[in-house]
Design a protein around this motif. Structure first.
Motif, PDB file in Angstrom:
ATOM      1  N   ASP A   1      40.144   6.856 -14.098  1.00 54.43           N
ATOM      2  CA  ASP A   1      40.933   6.835 -15.330  1.00 54.43           C
ATOM      3  C   ASP A   1      40.677   7.221 -16.386  1.00 54.43           C
ATOM      4  N   ALA A   2      39.526   8.115 -16.433  1.00 54.09           N
ATOM      5  CA  ALA A   2      39.077   8.725 -17.716  1.00 54.09           C
ATOM      6  C   ALA A   2      39.899   9.897 -18.115  1.00 54.09           C
ATOM      7  N   VAL A   3      41.325   9.710 -18.511  1.00 56.08           N
ATOM      8  CA  VAL A   3      42.139  10.834 -18.762  1.00 56.08           C
ATOM      9  C   VAL A   3      41.492  11.828 -19.855  1.00 56.08           C
ATOM     10  N   MET A   4      41.064  11.061 -20.774  1.00 58.57           N
ATOM     11  CA  MET A   4      40.650  11.868 -21.891  1.00 58.57           C
ATOM     12  C   MET A   4      39.571  12.637 -21.849  1.00 58.57           C
ATOM     13  N   ASP A   5      38.702  11.985 -20.839  1.00 61.31           N
ATOM     14  CA  ASP A   5      37.328  12.998 -20.572  1.00 61.31           C
ATOM     15  C   ASP A   5      37.754  14.284 -19.779  1.00 61.31           C
ATOM     16  N   LYS A   6      39.019  14.136 -19.033  1.00 58.22           N
ATOM     17  CA  LYS A   6      39.253  15.121 -18.337  1.00 58.22           C
ATOM     18  C   LYS A   6      39.734  16.334 -19.174  1.00 58.22           C
ATOM     19  N   VAL A   7      40.616  15.809 -20.211  1.00 52.49           N
ATOM     20  CA  VAL A   7      41.322  16.749 -21.099  1.00 52.49           C
ATOM     21  C   VAL A   7      40.411  17.424 -22.180  1.00 52.49           C
ATOM     22  N   SER A   8      39.491  16.557 -22.560  1.00 54.39           N
ATOM     23  CA  SER A   8      38.342  17.077 -23.223  1.00 54.39           C
ATOM     24  C   SER A   8      37.173  18.011 -22.507  1.00 54.39           C
TER      25      SER A   8
ATOM     26  N   VAL B   1      20.061  24.816 -16.706  1.00 51.81           N
ATOM     27  CA  VAL B   1      20.910  25.939 -16.692  1.00 51.81           C
ATOM     28  C   VAL B   1      20.538  26.995 -17.663  1.00 51.81           C
ATOM     29  N   GLU B   2      20.005  26.506 -18.849  1.00 45.27           N
ATOM     30  CA  GLU B   2      19.346  27.843 -19.658  1.00 45.27           C
ATOM     31  C   GLU B   2      18.492  28.672 -19.380  1.00 45.27           C
ATOM     32  N   ASN B   3      17.542  28.064 -18.269  1.00 48.96           N
ATOM     33  CA  ASN B   3      16.009  28.504 -17.799  1.00 48.96           C
ATOM     34  C   ASN B   3      16.659  29.224 -16.517  1.00 48.96           C
ATOM     35  N   GLY B   4      17.314  28.921 -15.610  1.00 39.85           N
ATOM     36  CA  GLY B   4      17.599  29.144 -14.172  1.00 39.85           C
ATOM     37  C   GLY B   4      18.743  30.008 -13.883  1.00 39.85           C
ATOM     38  N   HIS B   5      18.753  30.321 -12.726  1.00 32.57           N
ATOM     39  CA  HIS B   5      19.877  31.218 -12.499  1.00 32.57           C
ATOM     40  C   HIS B   5      20.876  30.732 -11.428  1.00 32.57           C
ATOM     41  N   PHE B   6      21.798  29.911 -11.834  1.00 32.42           N
ATOM     42  CA  PHE B   6      22.710  29.212 -11.113  1.00 32.42           C
ATOM     43  C   PHE B   6      24.071  30.010 -11.036  1.00 32.42           C
ATOM     44  N   ASP B   7      24.889  29.737  -9.817  1.00 35.69           N
ATOM     45  CA  ASP B   7      26.252  30.304  -9.806  1.00 35.69           C
ATOM     46  C   ASP B   7      27.455  29.352 -10.165  1.00 35.69           C
ATOM     47  N   LEU B   8      26.958  27.868 -10.159  1.00 33.74           N
ATOM     48  CA  LEU B   8      28.068  26.898 -10.437  1.00 33.74           C
ATOM     49  C   LEU B   8      27.357  25.498 -10.681  1.00 33.74           C
ATOM     50  N   VAL B   9      27.812  24.841 -11.768  1.00 38.72           N
ATOM     51  CA  VAL B   9      27.209  23.559 -12.018  1.00 38.72           C
ATOM     52  C   VAL B   9      28.240  22.348 -11.590  1.00 38.72           C
ATOM     53  N   LEU B  10      27.933  21.371 -11.065  1.00 42.58           N
ATOM     54  CA  LEU B  10      28.558  20.161 -10.733  1.00 42.58           C
ATOM     55  C   LEU B  10      28.048  19.160 -11.826  1.00 42.58           C
ATOM     56  N   LEU B  11      28.795  18.735 -13.001  1.00 38.81           N
ATOM     57  CA  LEU B  11      28.222  18.035 -14.145  1.00 38.81           C
ATOM     58  C   LEU B  11      29.022  16.778 -14.149  1.00 38.81           C
ATOM     59  N   ASP B  12      28.408  15.543 -14.024  1.00 43.79           N
ATOM     60  CA  ASP B  12      28.774  14.246 -14.431  1.00 43.79           C
ATOM     61  C   ASP B  12      28.941  13.933 -15.920  1.00 43.79           C
TER      62      ASP B  12
ATOM     63  N   THR C   1      37.676  13.525  -9.737  1.00 44.50           N
ATOM     64  CA  THR C   1      37.593  12.187 -10.096  1.00 44.50           C
ATOM     65  C   THR C   1      36.806  11.407  -8.806  1.00 44.50           C
ATOM     66  N   LYS C   2      35.881  10.721  -9.243  1.00 44.18           N
ATOM     67  CA  LYS C   2      35.305   9.751  -8.353  1.00 44.18           C
ATOM     68  C   LYS C   2      36.145   8.544  -7.848  1.00 44.18           C
ATOM     69  N   PRO C   3      36.108   8.214  -6.703  1.00 45.36           N
ATOM     70  CA  PRO C   3      35.529   8.703  -5.490  1.00 45.36           C
ATOM     71  C   PRO C   3      36.248   9.882  -4.958  1.00 45.36           C
ATOM     72  N   PHE C   4      35.813  10.700  -4.337  1.00 47.38           N
ATOM     73  CA  PHE C   4      36.310  11.951  -4.038  1.00 47.38           C
ATOM     74  C   PHE C   4      36.029  12.231  -2.335  1.00 47.38           C
ATOM     75  N   ALA C   5      36.968  12.960  -1.684  1.00 45.61           N
ATOM     76  CA  ALA C   5      36.849  13.400  -0.506  1.00 45.61           C
ATOM     77  C   ALA C   5      35.698  15.022  -0.725  1.00 45.61           C
ATOM     78  N   ILE C   6      34.894  14.883   0.168  1.00 42.23           N
ATOM     79  CA  ILE C   6      33.896  16.120  -0.053  1.00 42.23           C
ATOM     80  C   ILE C   6      34.566  17.199   0.363  1.00 42.23           C
ATOM     81  N   GLU C   7      35.702  17.179   1.145  1.00 44.47           N
ATOM     82  CA  GLU C   7      36.465  18.465   1.495  1.00 44.47           C
ATOM     83  C   GLU C   7      37.329  18.924   0.447  1.00 44.47           C
TER      84      GLU C   7
END
Length: 227
Positions: free
Chosen positions: A83-90, A42-53, A101-107
């Motif tokens: 079920d990781a509610v606090m992770d979402k909030v944080s 991320v720091e060295n590249g040029h991206f428009d969006l990050v999907l971050l686990d 949330t996993k699992p998710f529909a690709i759509e």
């Protein structure tokens, strides 16, 4: 140009599945399988969006997000356990743009990506002619500090330019002498009190009288305006 998306996900099957689906949609994809490497990309590249686990080796996703937000406002969508509610909030508190949330529909993921990218492009798009102020055939370019009428340049001093700029920025609004004095000469101006009238006279000589059109109007007892 296709948007570039970085997937930071340590489960290689999930990362590969997302990569194939996004590539099919026309996005350019790169992947990383640990937090530290993903942060460097991320720091060295040029991206428009990050999907971050969130659950990542070396640096967890929340720490990666925290460090990204030190220097970048790149859209980040967090991938979280159901079920990781606090992770979402944080994640949202730390600046994530969205989460799924996993699992998710690709759509659903594709829809969330489209929303984030659309918002990014709107926020970063330059305003069309944002440096150009106009009144009829009179034009003032703030970026080049030039004034023209019907394409013909008009030479102004710096103070005259600022005065005209303030009037054009407030088209159809009557500005009092005190308001113009404050905006053009500043709070601490200690010179002649009729300086506004004098400079309006200068502008009229250079613009109104030259082009044969009344640009600056006097509203008696109130001030000046450009319609």
């Amino acid at each position: 140009m296709s948007d570039r998306i970085l997937i930071i996900e340590d489960e290689e099957k999930i990362a590969r599945f997302i990569e194939l689906e996004l590539a099919h949609e026309g996005y350019k994809i790169q992947k990383s399988f640990n937090g530290r490497e993903g942060l460097e990309m991320v720091e060295n590249g040029h991206f428009d969006l990050v999907l971050l686990d969130i659950m990542l080796p070396e640096l967890n996703g929340l720490e990666v997000l925290r460090r990204i937000r030190r220097t970048s406002e790149i859209p980040v969508i967090m991938l979280t356990a159901r079920d990781a509610v606090m992770d979402k909030v944080s994640g949202l508190d730390m600046g994530a743009d969205d989460y799924i949330t996993k699992p998710f529909a690709i759509e659903e993921l594709l829809a969330r990506i489209r929303v984030c990218l659309k918002r990014k492009h709107i926020e970063t798009a330059p305003e069309e002619n944002s440096y150009i102020l106009k009144a009829g055939r009179l034009s003032l370019d703030k970026s080049s500090h030039q004034v023209s009428y019907d394409g013909k340049p008009i030479e102004l001093t710096n103070r005259e330019f600022i005065l005209l700029e303030v009037l054009l920025e407030n088209r159809s609004i009557v500005l009092s002498r005190d308001t113009l004095l404050e905006r053009v000469w500043g709070f601490d101006y200690m010179g002649e009190t009729n300086v506004v009238d004098v400079y309006i006279h200068y502008l009229r000589n250079k613009i109104d009288d030259t082009v044969g059109e009344k640009i600056i109007e006097t509203v008696r007892g109130v001030g000046y305006m450009i319609k």
